[in-house]
Design a protein around this motif. Structure first.
Motif, PDB file in Angstrom:
ATOM      1  N   MET A 267       0.832  -1.264   0.028  1.00 40.16           N
ATOM      2  CA  MET A 267      -0.060  -0.083   0.125  1.00 40.16           C
ATOM      3  C   MET A 267       0.753   1.339  -0.020  1.00 40.16           C
ATOM      4  SD  MET A 267      -3.259  -0.757   0.087  1.00 40.16           S
ATOM      5  CE  MET A 267      -4.527  -1.616   0.852  1.00 40.16           C
ATOM      6  N   TYR A 268       2.003   1.274   0.793  1.00 43.11           N
ATOM      7  CA  TYR A 268       2.836   2.604   1.096  1.00 43.11           C
ATOM      8  C   TYR A 268       3.600   2.545  -0.373  1.00 43.11           C
ATOM      9  CZ  TYR A 268       6.382   5.452   2.690  1.00 43.11           C
ATOM     10  OH  TYR A 268       7.134   6.638   2.952  1.00 43.11           O
ATOM     11  N   TRP A 273       3.735   5.988  -5.102  1.00 41.48           N
ATOM     12  CA  TRP A 273       4.105   5.942  -6.498  1.00 41.48           C
ATOM     13  C   TRP A 273       3.073   7.157  -7.287  1.00 41.48           C
ATOM     14  CZ3 TRP A 273       3.993   1.068  -9.869  1.00 41.48           C
ATOM     15  CH2 TRP A 273       4.464   1.272 -11.087  1.00 41.48           C
ATOM     16  N   LEU A 274       1.811   7.329  -6.583  1.00 41.83           N
ATOM     17  CA  LEU A 274       0.864   8.417  -7.090  1.00 41.83           C
ATOM     18  C   LEU A 274       1.341   9.660  -6.735  1.00 41.83           C
ATOM     19  CD1 LEU A 274      -2.364   6.596  -6.220  1.00 41.83           C
ATOM     20  CD2 LEU A 274      -1.516   7.173  -8.478  1.00 41.83           C
ATOM     21  N   ARG A 275       1.901   9.816  -5.471  1.00 42.62           N
ATOM     22  CA  ARG A 275       2.409  10.942  -5.078  1.00 42.62           C
ATOM     23  C   ARG A 275       3.630  11.663  -6.004  1.00 42.62           C
ATOM     24  NH1 ARG A 275       1.984  13.195   0.145  1.00 42.62           N
ATOM     25  NH2 ARG A 275       0.638  11.815   1.824  1.00 42.62           N
ATOM     26  N   ASN A 279       3.550  15.240  -8.349  1.00 39.16           N
ATOM     27  CA  ASN A 279       4.479  15.937  -8.250  1.00 39.16           C
ATOM     28  C   ASN A 279       5.246  16.277  -9.792  1.00 39.16           C
ATOM     29  OD1 ASN A 279       4.198  16.105  -5.581  1.00 39.16           O
ATOM     30  ND2 ASN A 279       5.915  14.791  -5.141  1.00 39.16           N
ATOM     31  N   ARG A 280       5.249  15.332 -10.403  1.00 44.31           N
ATOM     32  CA  ARG A 280       5.884  15.447 -11.755  1.00 44.31           C
ATOM     33  C   ARG A 280       4.978  16.027 -12.769  1.00 44.31           C
ATOM     34  NH1 ARG A 280       7.112   9.780 -14.713  1.00 44.31           N
ATOM     35  NH2 ARG A 280       7.606  11.447 -16.293  1.00 44.31           N
ATOM     36  N   VAL A 281       3.688  15.886 -12.571  1.00 39.20           N
ATOM     37  CA  VAL A 281       2.574  16.623 -13.282  1.00 39.20           C
ATOM     38  C   VAL A 281       2.678  18.152 -12.558  1.00 39.20           C
ATOM     39  CG1 VAL A 281      -0.042  17.012 -13.179  1.00 39.20           C
ATOM     40  CG2 VAL A 281       1.022  14.659 -13.545  1.00 39.20           C
ATOM     41  N   PHE A 282       2.782  18.245 -11.580  1.00 37.48           N
ATOM     42  CA  PHE A 282       2.475  19.891 -11.218  1.00 37.48           C
ATOM     43  C   PHE A 282       3.825  20.671 -11.605  1.00 37.48           C
ATOM     44  CE2 PHE A 282      -0.244  18.938  -7.060  1.00 37.48           C
ATOM     45  CZ  PHE A 282      -1.350  18.734  -7.996  1.00 37.48           C
ATOM     46  N   TYR A 333      -6.967  10.509   0.580  1.00 38.00           N
ATOM     47  CA  TYR A 333      -7.939  11.522   0.449  1.00 38.00           C
ATOM     48  C   TYR A 333      -7.082  12.935   0.041  1.00 38.00           C
ATOM     49  CZ  TYR A 333     -11.023   8.985   3.616  1.00 38.00           C
ATOM     50  OH  TYR A 333     -12.011   8.088   4.115  1.00 38.00           O
ATOM     51  N   THR A 334      -5.991  12.945   0.518  1.00 40.83           N
ATOM     52  CA  THR A 334      -5.123  14.065   0.404  1.00 40.83           C
ATOM     53  C   THR A 334      -4.800  13.921  -1.435  1.00 40.83           C
ATOM     54  OG1 THR A 334      -3.969  14.299   2.168  1.00 40.83           O
ATOM     55  CG2 THR A 334      -2.940  15.281   0.379  1.00 40.83           C
ATOM     56  N   TYR A 335      -4.774  12.999  -1.926  1.00 43.04           N
ATOM     57  CA  TYR A 335      -4.476  12.878  -3.587  1.00 43.04           C
ATOM     58  C   TYR A 335      -5.776  13.073  -4.181  1.00 43.04           C
ATOM     59  CZ  TYR A 335      -3.632  10.459  -8.025  1.00 43.04           C
ATOM     60  OH  TYR A 335      -3.324  10.538  -9.509  1.00 43.04           O
ATOM     61  N   ILE A 336      -6.965  13.140  -3.551  1.00 46.35           N
ATOM     62  CA  ILE A 336      -8.243  13.358  -4.056  1.00 46.35           C
ATOM     63  C   ILE A 336      -8.357  15.066  -4.269  1.00 46.35           C
ATOM     64  CG2 ILE A 336     -10.845  13.200  -4.048  1.00 46.35           C
ATOM     65  CD1 ILE A 336     -10.371  10.194  -3.431  1.00 46.35           C
ATOM     66  N   ASP A 337      -7.950  15.270  -2.942  1.00 45.95           N
ATOM     67  CA  ASP A 337      -7.976  16.724  -2.664  1.00 45.95           C
ATOM     68  C   ASP A 337      -7.426  17.594  -3.691  1.00 45.95           C
ATOM     69  OD1 ASP A 337      -9.363  16.524  -0.588  1.00 45.95           O
ATOM     70  OD2 ASP A 337      -8.023  16.742   0.932  1.00 45.95           O
ATOM     71  N   GLU A 338      -6.450  16.948  -4.189  1.00 48.65           N
ATOM     72  CA  GLU A 338      -5.415  17.797  -5.211  1.00 48.65           C
ATOM     73  C   GLU A 338      -6.328  17.803  -6.598  1.00 48.65           C
ATOM     74  OE1 GLU A 338      -2.843  19.538  -4.968  1.00 48.65           O
ATOM     75  OE2 GLU A 338      -1.883  18.818  -3.104  1.00 48.65           O
TER      76      GLU A 338
END
Length: 396
Positions: A267-268, A273-275, A279-282, A333-338
């Motif tokens: 899970m970690y 990976w998604l984080r 960050n690359r996207v941003f 939740y934080t990922y969705i918040d972005e």
């Protein structure tokens, strides 16, 4: 919505014999399976929820598997009947209404159906195929010029969007919630996707075999991910993982202190990976709209390449130890918040709650398609999922 659900699952007074006892049992079991997971619910707990003794419960159902079959089957056959009566003009409204009425079943089918005997799973798959076939007919009547490849994908995207409400607890006052969900389903049904015609067997290109890793820890994580995705965390033992890796089960403890530590490591890894991709996207995005387009591509690439991992992120978080579970959910939740933050920048008139429902619909649709092998491997599916998600977030 919350108060309505609590009334629906509240049991009768002990000692009474309500005429709808079987329905009350099914509703109570649905609620318990959804909240706690099938493996953690006993028949005695279901009996207690409807204020009867276990022996009385067994007069209605042979066992817990029989009860799970009934919970899922009742909802799916209701959906099948609703779609049989639907027209191309009202299919979105009907699909939204039944998905909200049986809100928990999407999770139960995806997470708990693995616990059913093969015969029952096969029967439920046949119902699912009939639902997909009926949706295909309705969509093609609505869009007469739609190609066969596109008509093979859009029904499953529409169904995933409708059942996305099963994977979150967000709510809106009615009839607003049903209207929002129906609008999202309509946007999917009408999405301007294009897919190449399916390749013939002669033209098909096999997937690369890849190279094996020399790290025993990586092999353990890979095999555990595959087994957990197919059988559920509760259905896999350390001996099962060891046998798949080719070592004795106890040898796994040289790498992980417990089975839950393996799940936490997987899970970690997925969360990080998604984080990193975000960050690359941003770092590359020109503005919020461009950022959302890039996030869609990033996420669809992730789920299409890692269906087993996404299965765990969606359905196995409850099996983590408390601290790891809280961290995993906070990260999700934080990922969705972005996503929500960017979408509100693109659409300043959107409220955050409805925007989050849209984002959840887009992500759930990508998740569900990634979990269907025949769709996940179809040429051009990544571009089609981008177009569907862009329609849900009104990026065109």
């Amino acid at each position: 919505m919350a108060s309505t659900e609590s009334r629906a699952t509240r049991g009768p007074a002990r000692g009474t014999r309500p005429a709808n006892r079987r329905q009350l049992i099914v509703r109570a079991a649905e609620d318990l399976f959804y909240r706690k997971g099938y493996a953690k619910v006993g028949m005695g707990e279901v009996a207690e929820a409807v204020a009867i003794g276990p022996s009385a419960l067994y007069r209605h159902f042979r066992g817990k598997q029989d009860l799970l079959v009934t919970v899922v089957d009742d909802a799916m056959r209701t959906l099948e009947q609703v779609l049989a009566e639907a027209t191309p003009d009202d299919v979105a409204e009907r699909l939204a209404a039944v998905s909200l009425e049986h809100r928990r079943v999407g999770v139960l089918w995806q997470r708990e159906a693995r616990h059913l005997p093969a015969e029952q799973r096969a029967e439920l798959r046949e119902v699912t195929k009939r639902i997909g076939a009926r949706l295909t007919v309705l969509i093609r009547l609505r869009r007469p010029g739609l190609g066969g490849a596109e008509a093979g994908l859009l029904p499953w995207c529409a169904l995933a969007t409708a059942t996305s409400v099963s994977f979150h607890s967000l709510s809106l006052p009615e009839p607003g919630f049903a209207a929002v969900l129906a609008d999202l389903v309509t946007r999917v049904v009408d999405a301007p996707i294009t897919l190449p015609a399916p390749a013939s067997e002669a033209d098909a290109v096999g997937a690369a075999a890849g190279l094996p890793t020399q790290s025993r820890r990586e092999v353990i994580l890979a095999e555990a991910t595959r087994l957990f995705a197919r059988h559920g965390f509760a259905g896999v033992s350390m001996d099962d993982i060891g046998a798949s890796v080719g070592i004795a089960g106890p040898s796994l403890y040289n790498h992980f202190a417990a089975k839950s530590d393996i799940l936490a490591a997987v899970m970690y890894r997925g969360d990080e990976w998604l984080r990193m991709e975000m960050n690359r996207v941003f770092a590359r995005a020109a503005d919020a709209r461009d950022g959302l387009h890039r996030l869609i591509d990033s996420y669809s690439g992730f789920v299409l390449e890692n269906p087993d991992l996404i299965q765990l992120l969606v359905s196995e978080t409850a099996h983590l130890p408390d601290a790891d579970r809280q961290r995993a959910r906070s990260t999700q939740y934080t990922y969705i918040d972005e996503w929500v933050h960017l979408a509100v920048q693109v659409h300043p008139d959107w409220d955050p709650l409805t925007t989050r429902i849209r984002v959840q619909a887009a992500q759930t649709t990508m998740n569900d398609i990634a979990l269907i092998p025949s769709l996940r491997t179809r040429a051009g599916v990544d571009a089609a999922l981008h177009d569907v998600s862009a329609a849900l977030l009104e990026l065109r």
